[in-house]
Design a protein around this motif. Structure first.
Motif, mmCIF file in Angstrom:
data_model
loop_
_atom_site.group_PDB
_atom_site.id
_atom_site.type_symbol
_atom_site.label_atom_id
_atom_site.label_comp_id
_atom_site.label_asym_id
_atom_site.label_seq_id
_atom_site.Cartn_x
_atom_site.Cartn_y
_atom_site.Cartn_z
ATOM 1 N N VAL A 206 0.801 -0.967 -0.075
ATOM 2 C CA VAL A 206 -0.099 0.141 0.047
ATOM 3 C C VAL A 206 1.027 1.222 0.151
ATOM 4 N N PRO A 207 0.683 2.169 -0.757
ATOM 5 C CA PRO A 207 1.611 3.314 -1.136
ATOM 6 C C PRO A 207 1.424 4.533 0.218
ATOM 7 N N GLU A 208 0.466 4.434 0.889
ATOM 8 C CA GLU A 208 0.234 5.622 1.801
ATOM 9 C C GLU A 208 -0.585 4.832 3.036
ATOM 10 N N VAL A 209 -0.423 5.411 4.428
ATOM 11 C CA VAL A 209 -1.064 5.105 5.477
ATOM 12 C C VAL A 209 -1.805 6.256 5.982
ATOM 13 N N VAL A 210 -2.966 6.212 6.516
ATOM 14 C CA VAL A 210 -3.589 7.303 6.986
ATOM 15 C C VAL A 210 -3.534 7.123 8.553
ATOM 16 N N CYS A 211 -3.135 8.325 9.231
ATOM 17 C CA CYS A 211 -3.142 8.260 10.725
ATOM 18 C C CYS A 211 -4.163 9.206 11.332
ATOM 19 N N TRP A 212 -4.615 9.058 12.471
ATOM 20 C CA TRP A 212 -5.743 9.742 12.905
ATOM 21 C C TRP A 212 -4.904 11.109 13.254
ATOM 22 N N GLY A 213 -5.805 12.320 13.456
ATOM 23 C CA GLY A 213 -5.545 13.371 14.052
ATOM 24 C C GLY A 213 -4.346 14.215 13.373
ATOM 25 N N THR A 214 -3.823 15.300 13.963
ATOM 26 C CA THR A 214 -2.892 16.128 13.260
ATOM 27 C C THR A 214 -1.390 15.498 13.473
ATOM 28 N N GLY A 215 -1.184 14.517 14.397
ATOM 29 C CA GLY A 215 0.287 14.145 14.718
ATOM 30 C C GLY A 215 0.883 15.011 15.580
ATOM 31 N N GLU A 216 0.336 16.003 16.224
ATOM 32 C CA GLU A 216 1.050 16.902 16.831
ATOM 33 C C GLU A 216 1.000 16.777 18.415
ATOM 34 N N PRO A 217 0.028 16.052 18.760
ATOM 35 C CA PRO A 217 0.258 15.698 20.454
ATOM 36 C C PRO A 217 1.366 14.907 20.667
ATOM 37 N N ARG A 218 1.801 15.116 22.066
ATOM 38 C CA ARG A 218 3.174 14.488 22.384
ATOM 39 C C ARG A 218 2.775 13.352 23.277
ATOM 40 N N ARG A 219 3.382 12.425 23.598
ATOM 41 C CA ARG A 219 3.047 11.203 24.119
ATOM 42 C C ARG A 219 4.454 10.534 24.730
ATOM 43 N N GLU A 220 4.461 9.877 25.762
ATOM 44 C CA GLU A 220 5.593 9.170 26.577
ATOM 45 C C GLU A 220 5.254 7.881 26.525
ATOM 46 N N PHE A 221 6.221 6.847 26.321
ATOM 47 C CA PHE A 221 6.149 5.325 26.100
ATOM 48 C C PHE A 221 7.157 4.739 26.819
ATOM 49 N N LEU A 222 6.442 3.826 27.687
ATOM 50 C CA LEU A 222 7.497 2.783 28.564
ATOM 51 C C LEU A 222 7.273 1.559 28.159
ATOM 52 N N HIS A 223 8.302 0.744 28.160
ATOM 53 C CA HIS A 223 8.517 -0.542 27.692
ATOM 54 C C HIS A 223 7.880 -1.466 28.776
ATOM 55 N N SER A 224 6.748 -2.417 28.576
ATOM 56 C CA SER A 224 6.390 -3.109 29.655
ATOM 57 C C SER A 224 7.492 -3.666 30.548
ATOM 58 N N ASP A 225 8.434 -4.307 30.123
ATOM 59 C CA ASP A 225 9.426 -4.921 30.832
ATOM 60 C C ASP A 225 10.036 -3.835 31.967
ATOM 61 N N ASP A 226 10.557 -2.616 31.400
ATOM 62 C CA ASP A 226 10.765 -1.418 32.424
ATOM 63 C C ASP A 226 9.617 -1.384 33.314
ATOM 64 N N PHE A 227 8.553 -1.254 32.934
ATOM 65 C CA PHE A 227 7.250 -0.904 34.037
ATOM 66 C C PHE A 227 7.285 -2.292 35.021
ATOM 67 N N ALA A 228 7.624 -3.343 34.456
ATOM 68 C CA ALA A 228 7.448 -4.397 35.399
ATOM 69 C C ALA A 228 8.564 -4.386 36.596
ATOM 70 N N SER A 229 9.957 -3.920 36.182
ATOM 71 C CA SER A 229 10.789 -3.666 37.036
ATOM 72 C C SER A 229 10.485 -2.758 38.061
ATOM 73 N N ALA A 230 9.741 -1.501 37.507
ATOM 74 C CA ALA A 230 9.590 -0.693 38.451
ATOM 75 C C ALA A 230 8.400 -1.004 39.236
ATOM 76 N N ALA A 231 7.494 -1.924 39.046
ATOM 77 C CA ALA A 231 6.506 -2.451 39.782
ATOM 78 C C ALA A 231 6.986 -3.174 41.145
ATOM 79 N N VAL A 232 7.677 -4.244 40.800
ATOM 80 C CA VAL A 232 8.435 -5.066 42.116
ATOM 81 C C VAL A 232 9.120 -3.982 42.812
ATOM 82 N N PHE A 233 9.840 -3.067 42.178
ATOM 83 C CA PHE A 233 10.586 -2.120 42.838
ATOM 84 C C PHE A 233 9.687 -1.473 43.912
ATOM 85 N N LEU A 234 8.612 -0.920 43.354
ATOM 86 C CA LEU A 234 7.756 -0.054 44.197
ATOM 87 C C LEU A 234 7.048 -0.948 45.340
ATOM 88 N N LEU A 235 6.989 -1.897 45.240
ATOM 89 C CA LEU A 235 6.486 -3.082 46.393
ATOM 90 C C LEU A 235 7.476 -2.906 47.503
#
Length: 322
Positions: A206-235
């Motif tokens: 397919v020559p093009e992909v359509v994405c929702w919105g303007t693309g301008e919102p900013r987001r932060e992403f955390l790998h689930s393995d990092d999260f798991a490490s943090a979860a046990v750390f917090l306990l």
């Protein structure tokens, strides 16, 4: 913040119940506990235990008697699912967490980690978002029902601490991604949705992909393995009524994310932005100062994590949800 030096380490022989152990966060927590040598892990698929069913949850806790509970169970979905099924998201999530927390208190669970979401914070909260922004302004209306449910969970944990003196805590992870994610075209979050969309575009030439919105919102992403490490750390290191943010402390635009995913997948066509579709919250960057102050920080770079997640997707393409 309370002094956390008195929090005892988890006993690896303790019975630990991971609610939602087959989901993205729960499966990562399970792997982390196994890696750390925990020998008595309990997980029950939703087909066998409906956490919305209070009598069933009570029977389960009476039988299993876990010492530690990590609540990674929730009805979750992307912007479309939240917008079209708000009553389901509110009702299901409130019932799940109320049933788990009440049963935990009744049966003497020693440690409980409740997982919330960054959507609990006001739509226009000052950036980066600190934990004290909770309940200071209007929510993002595209996922306000889910947010209210999670806010109720945070307040429930705080109420349990006040009434029963139990060291239950709440963690607010940023956007998670990783192996075992939901790649459904209608129910997934933005990163797995983009991975699948670009993968199918390459597969089908397919020559093009359509994405929702303007693309301008900013987001932060955390790998689930990092999260798991943090979860046990917090306990083992956190004992405070306030929720604590779990993230990486940096973000990027959805446009930058789409370009990175396209590059990882090998898509060389055009990316078109459908600005008639909603953007959602303009920015959601967490302040992770409290967590880093305790001695934990994320370790998996975003591109490396996306590459790993794409490899998992390719290996399980026939199994991922349609």
């Amino acid at each position: 913040m309370s002094d956390s030096s008195h929090v005892p380490p988890l006993d690896p022989t303790s019975r630990v119940y991971v609610a939602g152990h087959r989901g993205l966060a729960g499966s990562a927590v399970w792997r982390e506990l196994e890696r750390r040598g925990f020998t008595d892990l309990v997980g029950v698929p939703s087909a066998r235990l409906d956490l919305r069913d209070r009598p069933a949850v009570d029977r389960f806790f009476d039988e299993v008697r876990p010492a530690v509970v990590i609540d990674a169970a929730a009805r979750v979905g992307g912007i479309l699912a939240n917008a079209t099924q708000p009553a389901d998201f509110l009702s299901d999530n409130v019932r799940i967490q109320v049933n788990l927390l009440d049963a935990a208190v009744r049966t003497g669970v020693q440690r409980f980690l409740f997982l919330g979401s960054t959507c609990i914070y006001p739509r226009l909260a000052p950036q980066p978002i600190t934990e004290d922004a909770l309940l200071t302004g209007p929510l993002e209306e595209t996922n306000d029902a889910y947010a209210i449910a999670k806010i109720a969970g945070v307040l429930h944990v705080q109420a349990i601490r006040r009434q029963f003196g139990l060291p239950y805590v709440s963690a607010m992870p940023t956007n998670l991604y990783g192996p075992g994610d939901n790649f459904s075209p209608t129910g997934s979050h933005v990163l797995p949705a983009l991975l699948r969309r670009f993968h199918e575009a390459v597969r089908d030439a397919v020559p093009e992909v359509v994405c929702w919105g303007t693309g301008e919102p900013r987001r932060e992403f955390l790998h689930s393995d990092d999260f798991a490490s943090a979860a046990v750390f917090l306990l083992e290191h956190y004992d405070d009524a306030a929720p604590i943010n779990v993230g990486v402390g940096e973000d990027l635009t959805i446009r930058e994310l789409a370009e990175t995913v396209a590059d990882v997948v090998g898509f060389r066509g055009s990316i078109v932005w459908d600005t008639t579709k909603p953007d959602g919250t303009p920015r959601k960057l967490l302040s992770v100062d409290r967590l880093t102050g305790l001695g934990w920080k994320a370790s998996i770079p975003l591109r490396e994590g996306i590459e790993q997640t794409y490899r998992w997707f390719l290996e399980h393409e026939g199994e991922v949800r349609s």
